[in-house]
Design an enzyme around this catalytic site. Structure first.
Site, PDB file in Angstrom:
ATOM      1  N   PRO A  11       0.795  -1.230   0.000  1.00  0.00           N
ATOM      2  CA  PRO A  11       0.000   0.000   0.000  1.00  0.00           C
ATOM      3  C   PRO A  11       0.831   1.287   0.000  1.00  0.00           C
ATOM      4  O   PRO A  11       1.879   1.358   0.650  1.00  0.00           O
ATOM      5  CB  PRO A  11      -0.830  -0.107   1.275  1.00  0.00           C
ATOM      6  N   ASN A  12       0.310   2.226  -0.743  1.00  0.00           N
ATOM      7  CA  ASN A  12       0.852   3.598  -0.856  1.00  0.00           C
ATOM      8  C   ASN A  12       2.094   3.692  -1.737  1.00  0.00           C
ATOM      9  O   ASN A  12       2.541   4.801  -2.042  1.00  0.00           O
ATOM     10  CB  ASN A  12       1.122   4.215   0.535  1.00  0.00           C
ATOM     11  N   ARG A  19       5.127  10.691  -2.490  1.00  0.00           N
ATOM     12  CA  ARG A  19       4.874  10.392  -1.096  1.00  0.00           C
ATOM     13  C   ARG A  19       6.148  10.556  -0.263  1.00  0.00           C
ATOM     14  O   ARG A  19       7.137   9.855  -0.499  1.00  0.00           O
ATOM     15  CB  ARG A  19       4.404   8.942  -1.043  1.00  0.00           C
ATOM     16  N   TYR A  24      11.439   8.378   0.944  1.00  0.00           N
ATOM     17  CA  TYR A  24      11.349   7.343  -0.093  1.00  0.00           C
ATOM     18  C   TYR A  24      11.947   7.778  -1.440  1.00  0.00           C
ATOM     19  O   TYR A  24      11.938   6.991  -2.384  1.00  0.00           O
ATOM     20  CB  TYR A  24       9.885   6.915  -0.271  1.00  0.00           C
ATOM     21  N   ASN A  75       8.051  -5.682  -1.327  1.00  0.00           N
ATOM     22  CA  ASN A  75       8.018  -4.588  -0.358  1.00  0.00           C
ATOM     23  C   ASN A  75       6.582  -4.535   0.141  1.00  0.00           C
ATOM     24  O   ASN A  75       5.716  -3.946  -0.503  1.00  0.00           O
ATOM     25  CB  ASN A  75       8.416  -3.260  -0.995  1.00  0.00           C
ATOM     26  N   ALA A  78       3.325  -1.050   4.679  1.00  0.00           N
ATOM     27  CA  ALA A  78       2.794  -1.087   6.048  1.00  0.00           C
ATOM     28  C   ALA A  78       2.348  -2.488   6.462  1.00  0.00           C
ATOM     29  O   ALA A  78       2.374  -2.826   7.658  1.00  0.00           O
ATOM     30  CB  ALA A  78       1.635  -0.108   6.176  1.00  0.00           C
ATOM     31  N   HIS A  81       4.351  -4.853   8.873  1.00  0.00           N
ATOM     32  CA  HIS A  81       4.311  -4.729  10.331  1.00  0.00           C
ATOM     33  C   HIS A  81       3.017  -5.272  10.943  1.00  0.00           C
ATOM     34  O   HIS A  81       2.886  -5.309  12.157  1.00  0.00           O
ATOM     35  CB  HIS A  81       4.480  -3.253  10.729  1.00  0.00           C
ATOM     36  N   ASP A  88       1.528 -15.816   5.853  1.00  0.00           N
ATOM     37  CA  ASP A  88       0.983 -17.153   5.591  1.00  0.00           C
ATOM     38  C   ASP A  88       0.992 -17.458   4.097  1.00  0.00           C
ATOM     39  O   ASP A  88       1.293 -18.584   3.688  1.00  0.00           O
ATOM     40  CB  ASP A  88      -0.453 -17.276   6.134  1.00  0.00           C
ATOM     41  N   GLU A  99      12.855  -9.582   0.729  1.00  0.00           N
ATOM     42  CA  GLU A  99      12.040  -8.463   1.228  1.00  0.00           C
ATOM     43  C   GLU A  99      12.825  -7.162   1.051  1.00  0.00           C
ATOM     44  O   GLU A  99      14.024  -7.126   1.341  1.00  0.00           O
ATOM     45  CB  GLU A  99      11.748  -8.718   2.714  1.00  0.00           C
ATOM     46  N   HIS A 101      12.800  -2.901   1.803  1.00  0.00           N
ATOM     47  CA  HIS A 101      12.269  -1.640   2.340  1.00  0.00           C
ATOM     48  C   HIS A 101      13.153  -0.519   1.826  1.00  0.00           C
ATOM     49  O   HIS A 101      14.389  -0.593   1.956  1.00  0.00           O
ATOM     50  CB  HIS A 101      12.246  -1.644   3.869  1.00  0.00           C
ATOM     51  N   ILE A 102      12.532   0.487   1.281  1.00  0.00           N
ATOM     52  CA  ILE A 102      13.275   1.620   0.720  1.00  0.00           C
ATOM     53  C   ILE A 102      13.995   2.364   1.853  1.00  0.00           C
ATOM     54  O   ILE A 102      15.168   2.721   1.728  1.00  0.00           O
ATOM     55  CB  ILE A 102      12.301   2.555  -0.032  1.00  0.00           C
ATOM     56  N   SER A 103      13.275   2.582   2.937  1.00  0.00           N
ATOM     57  CA  SER A 103      13.861   3.266   4.096  1.00  0.00           C
ATOM     58  C   SER A 103      14.430   2.220   5.060  1.00  0.00           C
ATOM     59  O   SER A 103      14.117   1.031   4.956  1.00  0.00           O
ATOM     60  CB  SER A 103      12.787   4.100   4.802  1.00  0.00           C
ATOM     61  N   ARG A 108      13.647   3.904  12.237  1.00  0.00           N
ATOM     62  CA  ARG A 108      12.415   4.696  12.291  1.00  0.00           C
ATOM     63  C   ARG A 108      11.606   4.352  13.551  1.00  0.00           C
ATOM     64  O   ARG A 108      12.155   3.831  14.513  1.00  0.00           O
ATOM     65  CB  ARG A 108      11.633   4.468  10.990  1.00  0.00           C
ATOM     66  N   ARG A 112       7.788   0.041  13.341  1.00  0.00           N
ATOM     67  CA  ARG A 112       8.275  -0.421  12.032  1.00  0.00           C
ATOM     68  C   ARG A 112       9.434  -1.405  12.159  1.00  0.00           C
ATOM     69  O   ARG A 112       9.914  -1.935  11.168  1.00  0.00           O
ATOM     70  CB  ARG A 112       8.744   0.777  11.184  1.00  0.00           C
TER      71      ARG A 112
END
Ligand code: DQA
Length: 144
Positions: A11-12, A19, A24, A75, A78, A81, A88, A99, A101-103, A108, A112
């Site tokens: 999402p996002n 954003r 990001y 990625n 949200a 978390h 599953d 996996e 994550h950009i940040s 953070r 997170r």
């Protein structure tokens, strides 16, 4: 046959570039897709690049990858978390999982710091910016 890698974005991430660019970066998800697709052809791989704002959408994309893909780069945004459902779904998948994550999620907010998905991931890349997707592809190329 050329191996397919499914690249999933949660999402996002459709708003990447607009954003919170201080976290990001300024590249859009289409920019990232072009970079990853170009690298994939250099590595002799194909990529299917997808995004969903819905948990169930990601679950269904993971199910589809069971039939089509040698690896998944994800990625989960949200949902990293919060989502046992995404974990599953990944646990039904036999291929390699990386996996992204950009940040740097560990630098953070505390909420997170934990990712459910990391329990299934063969590798985790965080804090390398959007370059992390290309790093993930280079790594998954060694696993599939
Ligand atoms: C993110 C980090 C998550 O905490 C956040 O919810 C995102 C993006 C990252 O790429 O840094 O949406 O996964």
């Amino acid at each position: 046959m050329t191996k397919l890698i499914t690249v999933l974005n949660g999402p996002n991430l459709n708003l990447l570039g607009q954003r919170e660019p201080e976290k990001y970066g300024s590249k859009t998800l289409v920019d990232v897709e072009v970079e990853v697709t170009t690298l994939a052809s250099e590595l002799g791989l194909k990529v299917l690049f997808q995004q969903s704002n819905f948990e169930g959408g990601l679950v269904e994309m993971i199910h589809a990858a069971r039939e089509t893909s040698a690896g998944i780069i994800i990625n989960p945004a949200a949902y990293s978390h919060t989502s046992v459902a995404v974990l599953d779904a990944l646990n039904t998948y036999d291929g390699a999982v990386v996996e992204v994550h950009i940040s740097n999620i560990h630098k953070r907010e505390e909420f997170r710091h934990h990712s459910f998905v990391s329990a299934r991931a063969d590798g985790v890349i965080a804090g390398c910016g959007t370059q992390g997707y290309s790093l993930a592809l280079r790594h998954i190329a060694t696993l599939v």
